[in-house]
Every structure is written in C-alpha cells, then in structure tokens.
Scaffold this motif. Structure first.
Motif, PDB file in Angstrom:
ATOM      1  N   SER A  21      89.155 -38.024  94.085  1.00 34.09           N
ATOM      2  CA  SER A  21      89.862 -38.770  95.121  1.00 34.09           C
ATOM      3  C   SER A  21      90.596 -37.806  96.029  1.00 34.09           C
ATOM      4  N   SER A  71      82.635 -41.920  99.836  1.00 37.13           N
ATOM      5  CA  SER A  71      83.017 -43.226 100.361  1.00 37.13           C
ATOM      6  C   SER A  71      84.498 -43.203 100.713  1.00 37.13           C
ATOM      7  N   ARG A  72      84.925 -44.246 101.450  1.00 38.63           N
ATOM      8  CA  ARG A  72      86.337 -44.336 101.770  1.00 38.63           C
ATOM      9  C   ARG A  72      86.781 -45.775 101.560  1.00 38.63           C
ATOM     10  N   ASP A  73      88.026 -45.959 101.162  1.00 45.94           N
ATOM     11  CA  ASP A  73      88.480 -47.314 100.894  1.00 45.94           C
ATOM     12  C   ASP A  73      88.765 -48.029 102.210  1.00 45.94           C
ATOM     13  N   SER A  74      88.881 -49.337 102.129  1.00 48.07           N
ATOM     14  CA  SER A  74      89.026 -50.147 103.339  1.00 48.07           C
ATOM     15  C   SER A  74      90.318 -49.861 104.081  1.00 48.07           C
ATOM     16  N   THR A  78      92.233 -43.346 101.230  1.00 49.42           N
ATOM     17  CA  THR A  78      91.639 -42.492 100.215  1.00 49.42           C
ATOM     18  C   THR A  78      90.145 -42.341 100.455  1.00 49.42           C
ATOM     19  N   TYR A  80      86.666 -40.890  98.471  1.00 51.05           N
ATOM     20  CA  TYR A  80      86.194 -40.611  97.125  1.00 51.05           C
ATOM     21  C   TYR A  80      84.908 -39.782  97.153  1.00 51.05           C
TER      22      TYR A  80
END
Length: 125
Positions: A21, A71-74, A78, A80
């Motif tokens: 992360s 990926s990235r959170d909405s 963060t 990942y």
C-alpha cells in the motif's frame, strides 16, 4: 509537506502473495499518477508498475505482467500493488512515487516529485 508511506512488505515464500500500500499524507492522489519502483541489492532502481490519475490506464514492466496488479481506491488516497506468484527475483525494496502523468513515471529516468521511504519484500525459494 507531502509524504508517501508504503506498507505491506515482508517475507514470503516463492509462489506466495503480498499486497503493498502507498498512502499519501497530503492531498489525495486524484490529481497525480502513481508508480511503484523497486531496488534489489546491488542493482539499480527499476520501474515496476504505474497507474494514471483516473485509474483507467496502467502500465507494467514485462517481468511482472500477469502477476502484479496496481490499483487505487475510490477515495484516491491509497494506491495498491497486489503481487501474486512471487519469485525470489522479486526481492527488493519497493518504493512508490507520485508524478504528474503516467508517461512521466515510466520514462527513464522517471519524473516524480515525491517518493516514499520504501518497504522491503523478501521472497524465499
């Protein structure tokens, strides 16, 4: 002062998985592309993966394609790096970095304005 903080590194056996992360203490990542890089002992830092501002575009170095997923959170706080089917040659310190565009992160040398302190990944055979 913007800070990028990586976490999730550790020791894993070959074939295992880890999820790294990268969190930002400043503004969200929504205005920036984010990349992951790694540096193995005795070797130069190398590009691993990057994701665009929107998250709609990703890019990987050939050696991790099909095994790693960025990926990235909405909330765009963060980013990942899911690492599957790990190999001993993936052993390195992994760094995340922020850049204006994905293209600037994948160039050599990369153009990034902030870097994290790194998280160590060790893959045993």
């Amino acid at each position: 002062q913007v800070q990028l903080v990586e976490s999730g590194g550790g020791l894993v056996q070959a074939g295992g998985s880890l999820r790294l992360s990268c969190a930002t203490s400043g503004r969200t990542f929504s205005m920036y592309a984010v990349g992951w890089f790694r540096q193995a002992p005795g070797k130069e830092r190398e590009f691993v993966a990057a994701i665009s501002r929107s998250g709609g575009n990703t890019y990987y170095t050939d050696s991790v394609k099909g095994r790693f997923t960025i990926s990235r959170d909405s909330a765009k706080i963060t980013v990942y790096l899911q690492m599957d089917t790990l190999k001993p040659e993936d052993t390195a310190v992994y760094y995340c970095a922020r850049g204006d565009t994905l293209g600037l992160l994948i160039r050599t040398p990369p153009s990034a304005d902030y870097w994290g302190q790194g998280t160590r990944v060790t893959v045993s055979s």
